[in-house]
Design a protein around this motif. Structure first.
Motif, short mmCIF file in Angstrom:
data_model
loop_
_atom_site.label_atom_id
_atom_site.label_comp_id
_atom_site.label_asym_id
_atom_site.label_seq_id
_atom_site.Cartn_x
_atom_site.Cartn_y
_atom_site.Cartn_z
N ALA A 84 47.74 35.35 58.30
CA ALA A 84 46.70 35.47 59.47
C ALA A 84 45.85 34.20 58.49
N HIS A 90 44.31 36.54 63.28
CA HIS A 90 45.67 36.67 63.16
C HIS A 90 46.73 35.36 64.30
N ASP A 111 52.17 36.71 64.19
CA ASP A 111 52.67 37.84 63.85
C ASP A 111 54.45 38.75 62.64
N TYR A 162 45.42 44.13 55.43
CA TYR A 162 44.20 43.61 56.48
C TYR A 162 43.18 44.60 56.46
#
Length: 521
Positions: free
Chosen positions: A296, A349, A352, A479
């Protein structure tokens, strides 16, 4: 581990005069005993003692030494302090968070600032715990030129400009380009560490303007530090095209051009972009590369890349990919903030990390031997009930609990040591340290000679040293809950002064010194 005799031979070759009788008789200010000392330049790796006098390392030895302050580093790694060449949060709280994960030098090279003299003067008054420095900021020069204002060396100046599109998207007239270049040259004359080119925030600039910046860097024998102009998996105006432009300018002009955060720049096209850069390096083109170990990014919600028809498809993102504070955004929120609060920082983001395919793309940049580690560290911020965000400039420690940022702001280097060295075994300890210490120093030492004395554990080097537990060092922030200092750093010395003492930050220590090129008179 290599034996001390091997280190002595290598040290002799590079003229350090290691372990002379005079050195061994020194009255040390600080001694670090019984640690696993690792020097990335000589590949020295052995249990040894380090003697420090004033702000310098005097000896690295297996002999017994004593000093005014004794640090028992048994079971710990003793390494050069981490050098972060890509750090945006420049308030004292930002520096303190970085200290807790082993950073000793924080440089604002990608975005840069203007005016350079004003920035250094302001930083010098803050009593910072770590070394500091900045490049001359091209976006600041563009904003000042298109808005007909004087640049201000603050993040607020950059944030406030997000409501204007001219400096982001318009081709500069010859007169405007001349003014932009003069502002950059002034920044270099005042000691700026190269040219910061945050082109991702002004992607509409002309190719001739970018080429002129490369020519100026070559002429002044400094580097450029670029966040490339596009962020797209699809052509035209793809990330591949933007990186190819950087490589082309470096090849033609001979300029040293650093490509910032290739991981986020490439989005999901790293398997095409990284080999292109590697091939350029093999052919002697002076391109260097940085990356951070996160899927991210952090940016302003009004950034130019999040505008125009089809941006969602090109970037593989929707509002759900954007995190405001601790929550993901809705499309309604995104529209509101882009229209009314475009300078608001969000977390974006783009990969992943729980997805093996996405993680492999992140790994590609972190594990490449030609890629150094840079954090892209961000400000610690506060959001009020109405959603307005302010950068925190206070002196409270620990930081107020309601502050947030990207977890890379306090965990990048610790995460590399936790995730890539200890847990997954994909990097050796020495290789990870090389990426976080020696490589960043070498990035700018040809035109910033102070850096020749950093990133190494050798006699006559600056005493910027981290002592950490390899079994426990870790990033703690997430996060959703980022406001937690990293753990595992037991001692941190900056210019010979102890900033972190037995895992505790000493807020009274103001050890930071400016890293700056010689000013033109």
């Amino acid at each position: 581990m290599k034996k001390l005799s091997s280190f002595m031979k290598k040290a002799s070759v590079i003229g350090l005069g290691l372990l002379s009788p005079f050195v061994m008789a020194a009255n040390y200010d600080v001694v670090i005993l019984n640690g696993r000392v690792i020097d990335p330049e000589t590949n020295f790796d052995a249990i040894a003692n380090v003697g420090i006098k004033d702000n310098k390392i005097i000896s690295v030895t297996t002999d017994k030494i004593t000093g005014s302050q004794i640090i028992d580093a048994t079971g710990k790694v003793v390494a050069p302090g981490f050098i972060d060449v890509h750090a945006h949060g420049q308030n004292i709280g930002d520096y303190r968070m970085q200290a807790m994960q082993g950073v000793t030098t924080m440089l604002e090279l990608e975005s840069g600032v203007l005016p350079i003299s004003d920035w250094y003067a302001t930083q010098g008054e803050k009593g910072l715990p770590l070394n500091y420095g900045a490049a001359a900021g091209w976006t600041y020069a563009r904003i000042a030129t298109f808005s007909d204002t004087k640049p201000e060396a603050t993040a607020g100046y950059f944030q406030a400009a997000q409501s204007r599109n001219d400096w982001k998207m318009d081709i500069a007239t010859p007169e405007q380009e001349s003014k932009i270049m003069k502002l950059i040259e002034q920044g270099l004359d005042e000691g700026g560490l190269g040219i910061g080119i945050n082109a991702g925030y002004a992607p509409g600039h002309g190719q001739k303007e970018y080429y002129s910046l490369a020519e100026l860097a070559a002429e002044r024998d400094v580097a450029t530090f670029t966040h490339v102009r596009y962020a797209s998996n699809a052509e035209p105006q793809s990330s591949f095209e933007a990186v190819k432009e950087l490589v082309g300018n470096a090849a033609i002009t001979g300029a040293h051009m650093h490509l910032c955060h290739i991981n986020s720049t490439s989005l999901k096209d790293i398997d095409t972009i990284l080999p292109m850069v590697n091939k350029a390096q093999e052919q002697g083109i002076n391109v260097t590369v940085g990356a951070y170990p996160w899927g991210a990014a952090s940016t302003v919600v009004g950034a130019a890349m999040f505008s125009g028809e089809g941006w969602r498809e090109r970037m593989g993102s929707t509002a759900e990919n954007f995190q405001l504070g601790k929550e993901r955004m809705t499309e309604e929120q995104l529209a509101d903030y882009q229209a009314n609060k475009p300078g608001t920082f969000i977390v974006w983001h783009f990969l992943d990390e729980s997805n093996p395919a996405d993680l492999a793309k992140l790994d590609a940049s972190i594990l490449n031997p030609n890629v150094l580690i840079e954090s892209d560290e961000m400000f610690w911020m506060h959001m009020d009930e109405e959603g307005h965000i302010d950068n925190y400039a206070g002196d409270e420690w620990p930081l107020p609990t309601d502050l947030f940022s990207h977890p890379r702001s306090n965990g990048t280097f610790a995460k590399v040591l936790r995730m890539y060295v200890r847990e997954r075994g994909l990097l050796s300890m020495t290789e990870a340290l090389r990426k976080m210490t020696l490589m960043p120093a070498q990035l700018i030492e040809d035109f910033a000679p102070q850096m020749k004395y950093k990133g190494r554990i050798q006699p006559n080097m600056d005493a910027d040293i981290v002592v950490f537990d390899p079994d426990t060092i870790a990033d703690v922030g997430t996060y959703q809950d980022p406001n937690h200092p990293a753990v595992g750093v037991h001692w941190l010395l900056v210019n010979g002064k102890v900033v972190v003492n037995n895992t505790e930050l000493d807020t009274s220590v103001k050890a930071g010194k400016p890293i700056r090129r010689e000013q033109k008179k």
